[in-house]
Design a protein around this motif. Structure first.
Motif, PDB file in Angstrom:
ATOM      1  N   HIS A 274      -2.030 -36.691 -39.311  1.00 51.43           N
ATOM      2  CA  HIS A 274      -1.432 -37.171 -38.068  1.00 51.43           C
ATOM      3  C   HIS A 274      -0.303 -38.169 -38.330  1.00 51.43           C
ATOM      4  CE1 HIS A 274      -4.072 -35.139 -35.248  1.00 51.43           C
ATOM      5  NE2 HIS A 274      -5.112 -35.494 -35.982  1.00 51.43           N
ATOM      6  N   LEU A 275      -0.404 -38.920 -39.428  1.00 54.18           N
ATOM      7  CA  LEU A 275       0.649 -39.887 -39.756  1.00 54.18           C
ATOM      8  C   LEU A 275       1.890 -39.208 -40.326  1.00 54.18           C
ATOM      9  CD1 LEU A 275      -1.395 -42.712 -41.547  1.00 54.18           C
ATOM     10  CD2 LEU A 275      -0.479 -42.760 -39.220  1.00 54.18           C
ATOM     11  N   PHE A 276       1.689 -38.239 -41.214  1.00 50.61           N
ATOM     12  CA  PHE A 276       2.791 -37.721 -42.032  1.00 50.61           C
ATOM     13  C   PHE A 276       3.084 -36.241 -41.861  1.00 50.61           C
ATOM     14  CE2 PHE A 276       0.456 -40.947 -44.677  1.00 50.61           C
ATOM     15  CZ  PHE A 276       1.316 -42.002 -44.416  1.00 50.61           C
ATOM     16  N   GLY A 277       2.223 -35.496 -41.172  1.00 49.53           N
ATOM     17  CA  GLY A 277       2.433 -34.065 -41.048  1.00 49.53           C
ATOM     18  C   GLY A 277       1.968 -33.323 -42.289  1.00 49.53           C
ATOM     19  N   GLU A 278       2.540 -32.146 -42.528  1.00 51.69           N
ATOM     20  CA  GLU A 278       2.175 -31.316 -43.676  1.00 51.69           C
ATOM     21  C   GLU A 278       2.550 -32.017 -44.970  1.00 51.69           C
ATOM     22  OE1 GLU A 278       0.580 -27.829 -45.440  1.00 51.69           O
ATOM     23  OE2 GLU A 278       0.562 -28.522 -43.351  1.00 51.69           O
ATOM     24  N   LEU A 279       1.605 -32.085 -45.890  1.00 53.18           N
ATOM     25  CA  LEU A 279       1.817 -32.788 -47.152  1.00 53.18           C
ATOM     26  C   LEU A 279       1.897 -31.802 -48.302  1.00 53.18           C
ATOM     27  CD1 LEU A 279      -0.719 -35.723 -46.656  1.00 53.18           C
ATOM     28  CD2 LEU A 279       1.763 -35.837 -46.450  1.00 53.18           C
ATOM     29  N   GLU A 280       2.892 -32.006 -49.175  1.00 53.66           N
ATOM     30  CA  GLU A 280       3.077 -31.154 -50.336  1.00 53.66           C
ATOM     31  C   GLU A 280       3.269 -32.020 -51.579  1.00 53.66           C
ATOM     32  OE1 GLU A 280       2.584 -28.047 -50.170  1.00 53.66           O
ATOM     33  OE2 GLU A 280       2.766 -27.656 -48.027  1.00 53.66           O
ATOM     34  N   HIS A 281       3.166 -31.382 -52.737  1.00 54.98           N
ATOM     35  CA  HIS A 281       3.437 -31.994 -54.034  1.00 54.98           C
ATOM     36  C   HIS A 281       2.616 -33.275 -54.188  1.00 54.98           C
ATOM     37  CE1 HIS A 281       6.069 -33.339 -57.470  1.00 54.98           C
ATOM     38  NE2 HIS A 281       5.966 -32.046 -57.730  1.00 54.98           N
ATOM     39  N   ILE A 282       3.186 -34.343 -54.720  1.00 49.35           N
ATOM     40  CA  ILE A 282       2.434 -35.563 -54.984  1.00 49.35           C
ATOM     41  C   ILE A 282       1.998 -36.250 -53.697  1.00 49.35           C
ATOM     42  CG2 ILE A 282       4.454 -37.088 -55.093  1.00 49.35           C
ATOM     43  CD1 ILE A 282       1.208 -37.215 -57.263  1.00 49.35           C
ATOM     44  N   HIS A 283       2.639 -35.909 -52.581  1.00 49.01           N
ATOM     45  CA  HIS A 283       2.278 -36.534 -51.306  1.00 49.01           C
ATOM     46  C   HIS A 283       0.902 -36.077 -50.819  1.00 49.01           C
ATOM     47  CE1 HIS A 283       6.225 -38.270 -51.212  1.00 49.01           C
ATOM     48  NE2 HIS A 283       6.760 -37.082 -51.393  1.00 49.01           N
ATOM     49  N   ILE A 284       0.363 -34.992 -51.412  1.00 47.70           N
ATOM     50  CA  ILE A 284      -1.020 -34.606 -51.127  1.00 47.70           C
ATOM     51  C   ILE A 284      -1.959 -35.715 -51.578  1.00 47.70           C
ATOM     52  CG2 ILE A 284      -2.838 -32.916 -51.663  1.00 47.70           C
ATOM     53  CD1 ILE A 284      -0.564 -30.857 -52.081  1.00 47.70           C
ATOM     54  N   LEU A 285      -1.567 -36.461 -52.584  1.00 46.56           N
ATOM     55  CA  LEU A 285      -2.322 -37.630 -53.042  1.00 46.56           C
ATOM     56  C   LEU A 285      -1.895 -38.888 -52.300  1.00 46.56           C
ATOM     57  CD1 LEU A 285      -4.221 -39.120 -55.054  1.00 46.56           C
ATOM     58  CD2 LEU A 285      -2.282 -39.215 -56.627  1.00 46.56           C
ATOM     59  N   HIS A 286      -0.606 -39.110 -52.209  1.00 46.14           N
ATOM     60  CA  HIS A 286      -0.109 -40.368 -51.663  1.00 46.14           C
ATOM     61  C   HIS A 286      -0.363 -40.501 -50.162  1.00 46.14           C
ATOM     62  CE1 HIS A 286       2.909 -41.150 -55.191  1.00 46.14           C
ATOM     63  NE2 HIS A 286       1.644 -41.277 -55.530  1.00 46.14           N
ATOM     64  N   GLY A 287      -0.332 -39.390 -49.417  1.00 51.18           N
ATOM     65  CA  GLY A 287      -0.570 -39.468 -47.975  1.00 51.18           C
ATOM     66  C   GLY A 287      -1.957 -39.973 -47.633  1.00 51.18           C
ATOM     67  N   PRO A 288      -3.023 -39.270 -48.063  1.00 52.41           N
ATOM     68  CA  PRO A 288      -4.361 -39.784 -47.760  1.00 52.41           C
ATOM     69  C   PRO A 288      -4.663 -41.098 -48.472  1.00 52.41           C
ATOM     70  CG  PRO A 288      -4.487 -37.873 -49.210  1.00 52.41           C
ATOM     71  CD  PRO A 288      -3.064 -37.964 -48.729  1.00 52.41           C
ATOM     72  N   GLY A 289      -3.974 -41.336 -49.608  1.00 56.37           N
ATOM     73  CA  GLY A 289      -4.148 -42.622 -50.276  1.00 56.37           C
ATOM     74  C   GLY A 289      -3.680 -43.771 -49.402  1.00 56.37           C
ATOM     75  N   GLU A 290      -2.510 -43.609 -48.785  1.00 52.44           N
ATOM     76  CA  GLU A 290      -2.010 -44.633 -47.851  1.00 52.44           C
ATOM     77  C   GLU A 290      -2.959 -44.782 -46.669  1.00 52.44           C
ATOM     78  OE1 GLU A 290       0.703 -46.659 -47.397  1.00 52.44           O
ATOM     79  OE2 GLU A 290       1.747 -46.277 -49.281  1.00 52.44           O
TER      80      GLU A 290
END
Length: 329
Positions: A274-290
């Motif tokens: 909900h915060l960032f939308g579709e997550l790809e690459h390293i953001h698959i880690l960084h999104g839920p990490g944030e």
């Protein structure tokens, strides 16, 4: 203190790394970039422009364990005999210690489950992280540093400032300028464009949000005139940049609360979507990490409750000002 900023390409991480060359009695590099042929070429070109060869390097100082900052340290050490230094909390990862790496892998797998990262996204992320391991370079003999240590570099002296958050052992190297002011090589504590990731960038950091904000406050307390970051251009007004990053995290706390109001109970992955939308690459880690960094803080202050890794608000309309970490000195 005289030094040369060497721009390093970086197609693996967020791009445009910096290494800093300090010439003198102890020829020193602060950070060295990822272990790729192109980055090695960039580094050598910068050294050659300054009339310095790899074999001239006496010391390598590393701000933290991420491969885009330390990847070349092993091969440079092998060629030059340079002493390599890093904070005691990151040293074993940089050295390539198998036991430490295995423990981090176990923690990663546990976090992936706790955060609710879908299996297909986990597979993508494991492939990305495998690529990252490929640029981590050779094993390194690392000597350890701690907060407040002073270390000779070039013709001067640097003071170690431990500033955890983005990494557990993240350090800056502070020095006095010729006009009596203060500056520092700050790695990824603050960056000129992006806000450094917390929560996902180093899973070992306890209380990642409060820990990082406390580090920002400590950095601000040193009154830096200029900060020399690990990526991109120098930061001419570090205090202002620190305030922008604090405001960013305040806004993120507010958005996490709003997400739970509208879509909770939810796990970290759902909140990040909900915060960032579709997550790809390293953001698959960084999104839920944030998302986790903020959810973890909200749980610690009693604003949310967690059951089976789903978070729900205790008060459906909380005061975000009262919940945000009051870490300022």
């Amino acid at each position: 203190m005289d030094f040369t900023r060497i721009a390093l390409g970086n197609s693996v991480f967020e791009g445009e790394n910096n290494a800093y060359l300090l010439e003198g009695d102890l020829t020193t590099l602060v950070d060295v970039g990822a272990s790729t042929e192109s980055v090695r070429s960039d580094l050598e070109a910068g050294l050659n422009s300054a009339g310095v060869a790899v074999t001239d390097i006496d010391r390598i100082l590393l701000t933290h364990w991420h491969s885009d900052h330390c990847g070349l340290a092993g091969e440079l050490q092998a060629e030059s005999g340079a002493d390599v230094f890093a904070h005691e909390m990151d040293a074993s990862l940089i050295a390539g210690d198998d036991e430490t790496a295995e423990a981090l892998d176990e923690l990663r797998d546990r976090r992936f489950s706790e955060w609710g990262i879908p299996p297909d996204k986990r597979e993508v992320l494991l492939g990305v992280q495998s690529d990252f391991q490929g640029v981590a370079g050779d094993p390194v003999d690392v000597q350890t540093l701690a907060d407040g240590d002073q270390i000779r570099a070039g013709d001067g002296e640097l003071t170690v400032r431990h500033l955890p958050g983005h990494a557990a052992g993240h350090i800056a190297f502070a020095f006095e300028t010729e006009d009596g002011g203060h500056s520092a090589f700050v790695g990824d504590v603050i960056l000129p464009e992006y806000t450094p990731n917390i929560g996902g960038a180093d899973l070992r950091v306890d209380e990642p949000l409060a820990t990082y904000l406390e580090s920002l406050d400590r950095l601000a307390s040193h009154g830096l005139e200029t900060a020399w970051p690990g990526h991109r251009d120098p930061i001419e007004d570090p205090a202002a940049r620190i305030e922008v990053i604090r405001d960013h995290h305040y806004d993120r706390t507010r958005r996490v609360v709003e997400t739970l109001q509208e879509h909770g109970p939810a796990d970290a992955w759902t909140v990040s979507a909900h915060l960032f939308g579709e997550l790809e690459h390293i953001h698959i880690l960084h999104g839920p990490g944030e998302a986790y960094a903020h959810l973890d803080h909200l749980e610690r202050v009693g604003a949310v409750e967690r059951e089976d890794f789903e978070y729900r608000l205790v008060d459906t309309d909380p005061d975000v000002d009262a919940l945000f970490p009051n870490t300022k000195y």
